[in-house]
Design an enzyme around this catalytic site. Structure first.
Site, short mmCIF file in Angstrom:
data_model
loop_
_atom_site.label_atom_id
_atom_site.label_comp_id
_atom_site.label_asym_id
_atom_site.label_seq_id
_atom_site.Cartn_x
_atom_site.Cartn_y
_atom_site.Cartn_z
N ASP A 33 -2.88 1.02 10.93
CA ASP A 33 -2.30 1.46 12.20
C ASP A 33 -3.37 1.97 13.16
O ASP A 33 -4.36 2.57 12.74
CB ASP A 33 -1.28 2.59 11.91
N HIS A 51 -7.19 -5.49 17.52
CA HIS A 51 -6.63 -6.24 16.39
C HIS A 51 -7.73 -7.02 15.68
O HIS A 51 -7.74 -7.11 14.45
CB HIS A 51 -5.55 -7.19 16.88
N LEU A 141 18.40 -11.76 -4.46
CA LEU A 141 19.66 -11.49 -5.13
C LEU A 141 20.68 -12.60 -4.94
O LEU A 141 21.76 -12.57 -5.54
CB LEU A 141 20.25 -10.18 -4.62
#
Length: 231
Positions: A33, A51, A141
């Site tokens: 972060d 970045h 699932l």
């Protein structure tokens, strides 16, 4: 080498020595972060420079982890919330992520991208899925639903271990230590289930400015904690 660099190196070695006989986390999660704030603080109007600098830091981190004996590293590079950022910022960020993943492959790292990859633009998703190879196809699932299991029957068999088997991180150990940079002290959506028993370390440095001594301090903090796992 200046005096400041010399002092830094000496302190770094002292930290490494202090950890030589201490427990080291097997799995470290890192919330990378502060890239945009680092860019602005450095005087850049283009936040993609932050970045890019943050992406370079990932390769340094992996070397530190390898040297320290950490076996698994999970990095939080992008959340679904980030996808709402302006296109002029999001497009360069996604390209940086693609380049980083390809760089990790080139260096021989095992890469297992996790998350809702299909929400990403096609090129980014293809890059990540290519990197993941067979690990990209986690059934989830929905296995039970496809077998005709009712929700009542599912509730009877569903337990902690069963859920863990169907998470993005299935097959990996849960993180022992989670590090978040930039001074923020929250998890957001990062490994919420898996980090139930994790230790947390919050560092004020923005991710691009995260140093090896910051990493070693996190390991030192971890080694000094008494992990009782609720017992």
């Amino acid at each position: 080498m200046g005096i400041r660099d010399l002092v830094y190196r000496l302190y770094e070695r002292r930290l490494e020595t202090s950890l030589s006989d201490k427990p080291i986390p097997r799995h470290v999660g890192v919330m990378c972060d502060g890239n945009r704030r680092w860019a602005r603080s450095a005087g850049h109007s283009d936040v993609s420079k932050g970045h890019r600098k943050g992406a370079d830091k990932i390769f340094e981190l992996l070397q530190w982890c390898k040297q320290s004996g950490v076996e698994v590293v999970t990095l939080w590079l992008l959340s679904t919330d980030n996808l709402s950022r302006p296109k002029k910022e999001l497009d360069p960020l996604l390209k940086i992520i693609e380049d980083t993943v390809n760089g990790l492959i080139d260096e021989g790292w095992h890469v297992n991208p996790m998350g809702a990859l299909d929400l990403l633009p096609d090129q980014t998703a293809r890059t990540l899925k290519h990197a993941a190879e067979v690990t990209a196809h986690n059934p989830g699932l929905q296995d039970h639903a496809s077998k005709g299991t009712t929700i009542e029957q599912l509730a009877e068999v569903l337990d902690v271990e069963h859920i863990a088997e169907h998470l993005y991180t299935a097959g990996q150990p849960d993180p022992d230590l989670v590090i978040r940079t930039s001074g923020e002290q929250r998890l957001g959506g990062f490994l919420l289930w898996q980090s139930t028993h994790s230790e947390f370390y919050f560092c004020d440095a923005y991710w691009p400015a995260f140093r090896k001594v910051d990493f070693l301090r996190a390991l030192r903090s971890y080694s000094e904690r008494n992990r009782r796992f609720g017992a």
